[in-house]
Design an enzyme around this catalytic site. Structure first.
Site, PDB file in Angstrom:
ATOM      1  N   ASP A 326     -40.254  -4.687  26.064  1.00 16.88           N
ATOM      2  CA  ASP A 326     -38.884  -3.825  26.068  1.00 16.88           C
ATOM      3  C   ASP A 326     -38.737  -3.368  27.497  1.00 16.88           C
ATOM      4  O   ASP A 326     -40.149  -2.552  28.052  1.00 16.88           O
ATOM      5  CB  ASP A 326     -39.006  -2.896  25.160  1.00 16.88           C
ATOM      6  CG  ASP A 326     -40.122  -1.905  24.927  1.00 16.88           C
ATOM      7  OD1 ASP A 326     -41.199  -2.432  25.203  1.00 16.88           O
ATOM      8  OD2 ASP A 326     -39.985  -0.753  24.417  1.00 16.88           O
ATOM      9  N   GLU A 327     -37.750  -2.620  27.833  1.00 18.88           N
ATOM     10  CA  GLU A 327     -37.546  -1.669  28.938  1.00 18.88           C
ATOM     11  C   GLU A 327     -38.498  -1.902  30.256  1.00 18.88           C
ATOM     12  O   GLU A 327     -39.109  -1.022  30.608  1.00 18.88           O
ATOM     13  CB  GLU A 327     -37.674  -0.316  28.274  1.00 18.88           C
ATOM     14  CG  GLU A 327     -37.110   0.018  27.178  1.00 18.88           C
ATOM     15  CD  GLU A 327     -37.123   1.497  26.480  1.00 18.88           C
ATOM     16  OE1 GLU A 327     -36.235   2.134  26.316  1.00 18.88           O
ATOM     17  OE2 GLU A 327     -38.260   1.868  26.210  1.00 18.88           O
TER      18      GLU A 327
END
Ligand code: ACM
Length: 706
Positions: A326-327
């Protein structure tokens, strides 16, 4: 509430109706038999009578048994003994003589619990015998939790009500993710949360073990990982084995997460050579998305990960391994000429393509080490091997998208416990809802369930239980019980009972609140602070970070850290206001209690003020306390107008609107949760020149506040 308590409360309700309701009020229908089971089983048929529990109670595993079942039975008997105070025989399971509880398991379970493990069981309680029957040990574990939840008390005797239950989960993946990296969580916290998960039939601990803020597991091969990346707060390999064994005993799989290529600063403190920029690096103290990111272009990185997996994989027997994903903000990648050249050479058009390249390499390493990947929904990208499981967090749509593309998926959007939303919100989010509802039968089978997520920015080892429980139990029911089980009031009734049980099981979600208030006030009975604390909630989602500068070193010892994420008292107040505004009889019935509560809140401020002025930790609450007092006073005035049928003067309503606006802002990162109820009372007083005769239909509910 049990059947007899339900009957008693019905009688009480009827008596109250008889004294207060005019003749034309309908008499409420008798409630169906109610049990405190959570999650609700697939099928349940109540029967006549009850099984009385006494000191002669014996239990035995008949048929297949294994040490895990014997130990589970022993734990069951100890908990039953604790609950009832009846001394029970808690020795090895009886194989001779007559046992009243017969546990019939038909065969061994899997050596390593899989996602498709059989958890079905049947439980039949008659007045003289109990039979718990399952094909595999997991069903027995689930059934023992059900039987314990059936324990009931009336007229001084403990019993199990006669009942016939056939039960199985709706979804095979019912998880709880715990982030132990942003704030360290000692091994006892994990152990007791596993106990709580088992009590509500959750079966996956997703253990978020590495982050920018900490690398939380001992690596003997690469000791600088935990040595320099954890401030000395990490699990030894022995502790990891212990937790995995504790989970297996309770029928829970453990899926570790090593988030990469982003969220990896803590790796780079000891191993900057893994990063996409030279460093040096320090353990991150702040919250957010940071630039440090693994370098997907260097073979040394994959060699390191291969060796790391070689060491750590054997600690986690589960088939799945969470890769995070993620991210990734891509800033370090964009800043590197070498990485840009690599992308060009390989025709990778953007950073998503580069991350997909990294994931493909990572998944092939996992395959080599016998693992399948789970990742946050950013990893969904063409070319991702179909064995990967997608964990949907940015919205529910990615779950359906993944299923359509042939990937299994689990839902976490809507189950973020760190957002501190009410249990009712999480409860009504369904993995098969929204776009998933339109999927074909085949695609629907790829939706494996979901996970509640406890991210670690605003928790400590002290208050974490209160941020997880009992709200995670609402998610547990969503994932176990039939999709039509959606009665929010009934869920709250049972959540309350489960909350009590979990505290007895060793969780601290309730006890931490008075304990922290005692510390803040330096008194044994911080009554005035409790009156305020009972009707406020912490601000929602990640709003705290916008109100104050927080880091991993900021103490979490204020009222916002102590109060429950959801105020039961304020919810009950709003419910009573709704009843009061629904009919004239409702007003007559509720007015005295509402006035009593409002008076308590109005008059609390002078006493509390003295306490607040005395404490560095509490001074920030003065405006909040004063606003509660003013709001309660207005609530009392509104009640008086409603009861008398007089109309308030024109100026009254304007003054109250200004007060509401002032009070409806966070103070000390807390929200006053009686506002929706007071707002309704004010609106009704303004609307009604005569005593009430029609349903109230105004104003915001607590759920509309976020
Ligand atoms: C996430 O919340 N960043 C998965």
């Amino acid at each position: 509430m049990n059947v007899s308590k339900a009957v008693l409360s019905l009688v009480a309700a009827l008596l109250a109706c008889a004294s207060a309701a005019p003749q034309d009020q309908p008499v409420p229908a008798p409630p169906a038999p109610q049990f405190d089971l959570l999650p609700v089983p697939a099928t349940l048929s109540p029967a006549q009578g009850k099984f009385m529990i006494d000191a002669g109670f014996r239990a035995a595993c008949i048929g297949y048994s294994e040490p895990r079942l014997d130990r589970a039975l022993k734990r069951f008997l100890l908990r039953l003994q604790e609950r009832t105070g009846i001394p029970l025989t808690v020795g090895p399971s009886t194989t001779t003589g007559r046992a009243q509880l017969e546990i019939r398991c038909h065969g061994a379970g899997e050596r390593v619990q899989s996602v498709s493990a059989d958890e079905t069981y049947t439980l039949v309680v008659t007045p003289d015998r109990i039979l718990l029957d399952a094909r595999a040990p997991l069903g027995i574990l689930r059934g023992l939790e059900t039987l314990l939840q059936l324990t009931d008390l009336d007229r001084g005797s403990f019993h199990f009500p006669a009942v016939s239950i056939e039960d199985r989960p709706r979804f095979p993946w019912r998880g709880l993710m715990i982030d132990v990296a942003r704030h360290w969580q000692p091994v006892e916290v994990i152990r007791r949360n596993l106990d709580a998960m088992a009590a509500v039939k959750m079966n996956v601990l997703h253990w978020h073990l590495s982050e920018d803020q900490g690398f939380r597991i001992e690596s003997r091969k690469f000791p600088r990982l935990h040595g320099e990346g954890s401030d000395g707060l990490y699990y030894t390999q022995e502790q990891i084995r212990e937790v995995v064994a504790h989970a297996r005993e309770r029928g829970i799989r453990v899926v570790p997460e090593f988030d990469m290529p982003g969220h990896t600063t803590a790796w780079f403190v000891g191993h900057p050579e893994l990063a996409s920029a030279p460093g040096p690096y320090a353990v991150e103290r702040g919250w957010g998305v940071f630039d440090p990111c693994m370098d997907p272009t260097r073979e040394e990185v994959y060699a390191f990960l291969d060796a790391f997996l070689g060491e750590i994989v054997p600690l986690f027997p589960d088939a799945y391994w969470h890769v995070g994903g993620d991210e990734v903000n891509g800033r370090q990648w964009n800043a590197s000429a070498r990485i840009s050249a690599f992308k060009k050479r390989r025709a990778l058009k953007d950073n998503e393509d580069l991350q997909a390249y990294f994931n493909t390499r990572l998944v092939s390493l996992l395959t080599k080490h016998g693992k399948k990947a789970v990742g946050w929904d950013e990893i969904l990208h063409p070319g991702l091997p179909k064995s990967a499981v997608i964990q949907s967090w940015r919205g529910q749509a990615s779950l359906a998208q993944a299923a359509q593309q042939g990937y299994a998926g689990i839902l976490s959007w809507g189950y973020y416990l760190d957002h501190l939303r009410p249990a009712s919100f999480h409860y009504l989010v369904d993995p098969m809802g929204q776009r998933a509802a339109a999927l074909s039968e085949k695609d629907r089978t790829r939706i494996l369930g979901g996970e509640a997520c406890m991210w670690g920015e605003y928790i400590t080892y002290e208050n974490i239980d209160s941020r997880i429980w009992p709200r995670a139990a609402a998610v547990a029911e969503r994932l176990w019980s039939h999709e039509t089980v959606r009665d929010v009031d009934d869920m709250y009734r049972r959540l309350d009972a489960v909350g009590r049980d979990l505290e007895a099981l060793g969780l601290h979600h309730r006890s931490v609140y008075p304990q922290m208030m005692q510390r803040m006030t330096g008194t044994d009975v911080p009554e005035a602070l409790k009156i305020l604390g009972d009707i406020v909630e912490p601000v929602k989602q990640l709003a705290r970070g916008r109100m104050r500068k927080y880091t991993s070193l900021t103490p979490m010892n204020r009222l916002v850290d102590a109060v429950a994420p959801e105020s039961d008292r304020a919810r009950e107040f709003t419910r009573r206001v709704d009843l009061a505004l629904a009919t004239a009889a409702g007003l007559a019935q509720q007015a005295a209690d509402l006035r009593r509560w409002l008076t308590l809140w109005r008059d609390n401020h002078p006493a509390l003020r003295l306490v607040l002025q005395d404490s560095f930790l509490l001074g920030e609450l003065e405006t909040l306390s004063e606003n509660v007092s003013l709001l309660a006073n207005v609530g009392i005035q509104a009640l008086e107008y409603l009861e008398s049928g007089r109309r308030p003067p024109e100026t009254w309503s304007g003054e109250q609107a200004a007060l509401l606006q002032r009070a409806d802002r966070a103070q000390a990162e807390l929200l006053i949760m009686i506002i929706p109820g007071v707002r309704k009372l004010i609106a009704a007083a303004n609307q009604r020149p005569t005593p009430l005769s029609s349903p109230g239909e105004n104003a915001a509910s607590a759920a509309q506040r976020f």
